[in-house]
Write a protein that holds these residues in place. Sequence first.
Motif, mmCIF file in Angstrom:
data_model
loop_
_atom_site.group_PDB
_atom_site.id
_atom_site.type_symbol
_atom_site.label_atom_id
_atom_site.label_comp_id
_atom_site.label_asym_id
_atom_site.label_seq_id
_atom_site.Cartn_x
_atom_site.Cartn_y
_atom_site.Cartn_z
ATOM 1 N N GLU A 45 4.334 12.420 1.008
ATOM 2 C CA GLU A 45 3.961 11.027 1.262
ATOM 3 C C GLU A 45 2.752 10.626 0.416
ATOM 4 O O GLU A 45 2.657 9.485 -0.041
ATOM 5 N N ASP A 46 1.823 11.571 0.213
ATOM 6 C CA ASP A 46 0.660 11.282 -0.621
ATOM 7 C C ASP A 46 1.059 11.067 -2.080
ATOM 8 O O ASP A 46 0.467 10.235 -2.773
ATOM 9 N N ILE A 47 2.056 11.799 -2.546
ATOM 10 C CA ILE A 47 2.543 11.606 -3.919
ATOM 11 C C ILE A 47 3.092 10.191 -4.057
ATOM 12 O O ILE A 47 2.758 9.475 -5.012
ATOM 13 N N SER A 48 3.905 9.779 -3.117
ATOM 14 C CA SER A 48 4.512 8.452 -3.162
ATOM 15 C C SER A 48 3.442 7.366 -3.100
ATOM 16 O O SER A 48 3.465 6.407 -3.881
ATOM 17 N N LYS A 52 1.867 4.496 -6.196
ATOM 18 C CA LYS A 52 1.856 3.038 -6.023
ATOM 19 C C LYS A 52 0.452 2.452 -5.906
ATOM 20 O O LYS A 52 0.274 1.257 -6.120
ATOM 21 N N ASP A 53 -0.526 3.281 -5.551
ATOM 22 C CA ASP A 53 -1.866 2.786 -5.229
ATOM 23 C C ASP A 53 -2.920 3.490 -6.088
ATOM 24 O O ASP A 53 -3.322 4.618 -5.793
ATOM 25 N N PRO A 54 -3.368 2.838 -7.159
ATOM 26 C CA PRO A 54 -4.333 3.477 -8.068
ATOM 27 C C PRO A 54 -5.638 3.910 -7.389
ATOM 28 O O PRO A 54 -6.198 4.949 -7.735
ATOM 29 N N ALA A 55 -6.097 3.146 -6.405
ATOM 30 C CA ALA A 55 -7.336 3.508 -5.705
ATOM 31 C C ALA A 55 -7.136 4.806 -4.920
ATOM 32 O O ALA A 55 -8.005 5.685 -4.912
ATOM 33 N N TYR A 56 -5.989 4.930 -4.270
ATOM 34 C CA TYR A 56 -5.697 6.154 -3.515
ATOM 35 C C TYR A 56 -5.513 7.337 -4.470
ATOM 36 O O TYR A 56 -5.957 8.447 -4.197
ATOM 37 N N GLN A 57 -4.887 7.083 -5.607
ATOM 38 C CA GLN A 57 -4.708 8.123 -6.611
ATOM 39 C C GLN A 57 -6.068 8.648 -7.071
ATOM 40 O O GLN A 57 -6.274 9.860 -7.170
ATOM 41 N N GLU A 58 -7.009 7.743 -7.302
ATOM 42 C CA GLU A 58 -8.349 8.155 -7.715
ATOM 43 C C GLU A 58 -9.038 8.956 -6.614
ATOM 44 O O GLU A 58 -9.719 9.944 -6.885
ATOM 45 N N GLU A 59 -8.849 8.549 -5.384
ATOM 46 C CA GLU A 59 -9.406 9.283 -4.239
ATOM 47 C C GLU A 59 -8.873 10.723 -4.215
ATOM 48 O O GLU A 59 -9.626 11.677 -4.008
ATOM 49 N N LEU A 60 -7.585 10.869 -4.436
ATOM 50 C CA LEU A 60 -6.983 12.203 -4.451
ATOM 51 C C LEU A 60 -7.461 13.023 -5.651
ATOM 52 O O LEU A 60 -7.694 14.229 -5.529
#
Length: 67
Positions: A45-48, A52-60
Amino acid sequence: MLLEKFDVKKYERSLREEGREEGRLEERERINALFCLLSEQNRIEDISRAAKDPAYQEELLREFDLL
């Protein structure tokens, strides 16, 4: 033998483009590494969401020390 006039602006543009390409390659490598780590931890779910969400991607990326 004739030499063409050296075009400084064209040379600088090509250097900038090479730099941008290197940056894109490094970014792809970081994202691939992130997705592999998330996959290994079964965080599908985090991959998906990260796709879609660049801010979440940066957080990860920060979470996994990939920035």
